[in-house]
Scaffold this motif. Structure first.
Motif, short mmCIF file in Angstrom:
data_model
loop_
_atom_site.label_atom_id
_atom_site.label_comp_id
_atom_site.label_asym_id
_atom_site.label_seq_id
_atom_site.Cartn_x
_atom_site.Cartn_y
_atom_site.Cartn_z
N MET A 174 0.84 -1.20 0.00
CA MET A 174 0.00 0.00 0.00
C MET A 174 0.87 1.25 0.00
N HIS A 175 1.90 1.25 0.83
CA HIS A 175 2.79 2.42 0.91
C HIS A 175 3.45 2.69 -0.43
N GLU A 176 3.99 1.66 -1.07
CA GLU A 176 4.70 1.87 -2.33
C GLU A 176 3.74 2.33 -3.43
N LEU A 177 2.58 1.70 -3.53
CA LEU A 177 1.63 2.07 -4.57
C LEU A 177 1.12 3.50 -4.40
N VAL A 178 0.81 3.87 -3.17
CA VAL A 178 0.31 5.23 -2.93
C VAL A 178 1.43 6.25 -3.13
N TYR A 179 2.61 5.95 -2.60
CA TYR A 179 3.71 6.92 -2.66
C TYR A 179 4.08 7.25 -4.11
N PHE A 180 4.40 6.23 -4.88
CA PHE A 180 4.85 6.49 -6.24
C PHE A 180 3.67 6.80 -7.17
N GLY A 181 2.50 6.23 -6.86
CA GLY A 181 1.32 6.57 -7.65
C GLY A 181 0.93 8.03 -7.49
N PHE A 233 -4.71 2.44 7.62
CA PHE A 233 -4.22 2.49 6.24
C PHE A 233 -4.76 3.71 5.50
N THR A 234 -6.03 4.03 5.75
CA THR A 234 -6.61 5.23 5.14
C THR A 234 -5.86 6.48 5.57
N TRP A 235 -5.56 6.57 6.85
CA TRP A 235 -4.82 7.70 7.39
C TRP A 235 -3.43 7.79 6.76
N ILE A 236 -2.73 6.68 6.68
CA ILE A 236 -1.37 6.70 6.13
C ILE A 236 -1.40 7.09 4.65
N ALA A 237 -2.38 6.58 3.91
CA ALA A 237 -2.50 6.95 2.49
C ALA A 237 -2.73 8.45 2.33
N LEU A 238 -3.61 9.02 3.15
CA LEU A 238 -3.88 10.45 3.07
C LEU A 238 -2.67 11.26 3.52
N ARG A 239 -1.96 10.77 4.50
CA ARG A 239 -0.74 11.45 4.95
C ARG A 239 0.32 11.45 3.84
N LEU A 240 0.42 10.35 3.11
CA LEU A 240 1.35 10.31 1.98
C LEU A 240 0.91 11.28 0.88
N PHE A 241 -0.39 11.34 0.62
CA PHE A 241 -0.90 12.31 -0.35
C PHE A 241 -0.50 13.72 0.05
N GLN A 242 -0.66 14.03 1.33
CA GLN A 242 -0.32 15.37 1.82
C GLN A 242 1.16 15.65 1.68
N ALA A 243 2.00 14.69 2.09
CA ALA A 243 3.45 14.90 2.09
C ALA A 243 3.98 15.09 0.67
N ILE A 244 3.50 14.28 -0.26
CA ILE A 244 3.97 14.38 -1.64
C ILE A 244 3.48 15.66 -2.29
N ASP A 245 2.24 16.04 -1.99
CA ASP A 245 1.73 17.31 -2.50
C ASP A 245 2.55 18.49 -1.96
N ALA A 246 2.90 18.44 -0.67
CA ALA A 246 3.66 19.54 -0.06
C ALA A 246 5.04 19.67 -0.67
N HIS A 247 5.59 18.56 -1.18
CA HIS A 247 6.92 18.58 -1.80
C HIS A 247 6.86 18.64 -3.32
N SER A 248 5.67 18.77 -3.87
CA SER A 248 5.50 18.68 -5.32
C SER A 248 6.16 19.80 -6.08
N GLY A 249 6.26 20.98 -5.46
CA GLY A 249 6.81 22.13 -6.16
C GLY A 249 5.80 22.84 -7.03
#
Length: 298
Positions: A55-62, A217-233
């Motif tokens: 789940m972490h890998e799919l959400v992170y890179f997806g 898992f829902t929380w971690i997925a949303l946290r990953l969404f937030q972190a990647i968005d914050a670093h998106s540039g």
């Protein structure tokens, strides 16, 4: 510690019988049946760890893929915050190699060790019925607030001279971040910041009530969404902070990477506002607004 070790041994030497997890007379939904089927007849610890890792890998890179695509769409270039600093394939590969080490060598073992402690804290894994959406939304909102508080203070601590030079400087190697750099960090930083992500659900279990792994898992997925968005540039007109003024987002965090100061929180702006660690950021935004006004006037 003995209790944790006993739980580990019990988890390693057992398999899940899904039929015993369904209360008498209860008709599980399709999703509940699917969730139970992941564990049925399998070792719960190893299955949970594998599901969590995948789940972490799919959400992170997806989650990163849309921002990667934006880098190749000229029409979206105007939304790039530091538009004079492009992301190169060499930068992406350096980040990816580091992430593979971190995910497999640091985060993977942490996931393996999470379940025995989580179950003792009160986190449910294979039990049904699953929580309703109201319960999940409430718990995830609490987790966001708790993690943000933890992140703010730990992040400020990591900007203390010795810790910055020895640990946090790794994350700041990319002064113009892109989404994949969200977890590019020193192993110690990965472990310590990660406590804010898993600590919220455990604390909630201790003080309020049980949390289900599906909510986790829902929380971690949303946290990953937030972190990647914050670093998106990227700061788009549809970025969340344009609708929720207290949300941080890429506009907030990109300045932290560019200037190495201010804006220490992860998800929300209120701690930086309360403690005055956003003054330089607001001065920077005011200068940009003045420059845009001068351009329009000319």
């Amino acid at each position: 510690m003995d209790v944790v070790l006993d739980n580990v041994r019990g988890l390693l030497n057992s398999t899940v019988d899904a039929s015993t997890k369904i209360p008498a007379g209860y008709a599980p939904s399709w999703f509940e049946r699917t969730w139970l089927s992941l564990f049925d007849g399998r070792n719960e610890l190893l299955t949970f760890t594998l599901v969590a890792f995948l789940m972490h890998e799919l959400v992170y890179f997806g989650r990163y893929l849309p921002f990667w695509a934006c880098d190749h769409i000229p029409a979206l270039r105007k939304y790039k915050i530091q538009d004079s600093r492009p992301v190169t394939p060499e930068m992406q590969m350096r980040c990816f190699r580091s992430l593979m080490f971190s995910h497999f060598v640091i985060e993977g073992p942490l996931m393996l060790g999470f379940l025995p402690i989580a179950q003792l804290a009160g986190i449910r894994t294979t039990e049904v019925p699953l929580p309703g959406w109201q319960e999940m939304c409430t718990q995830v909102a609490v987790f966001f607030v708790l993690e943000d508080f933890w992140h703010y203070w730990i992040h400020r601590l990591f900007h203390w001279g010795p810790l910055y030079r020895r640990v946090h400087k790794v994350h700041h190697e990319f002064s113009a971040p892109f989404g994949m750099t969200a977890e590019y960090a020193h192993p110690l930083e990965t472990v310590i910041f990660g406590q804010g992500t898993i600590g919220g659900p455990i604390l909630y279990c201790q003080l309020v009530g049980s949390v289900h792994a599906v909510t986790m898992f829902t929380w971690i997925a949303l946290r990953l969404f937030q972190a990647i968005d914050a670093h998106s540039g990227y700061d788009f007109p549809w970025s969340l902070h344009n609708f929720l003024p207290f949300w941080a987002g890429a506009d907030h965090h990109d300045y932290h990477h560019a200037a190495f100061v201010n804006n220490f929180a992860s998800s929300f702006r209120w701690w930086d506002s309360i403690f005055g660690t956003d003054a330089k950021y607001h001065a920077h935004k005011a200068r940009l607004a003045e420059q845009r006004a001068c351009k329009k006037a000319n």
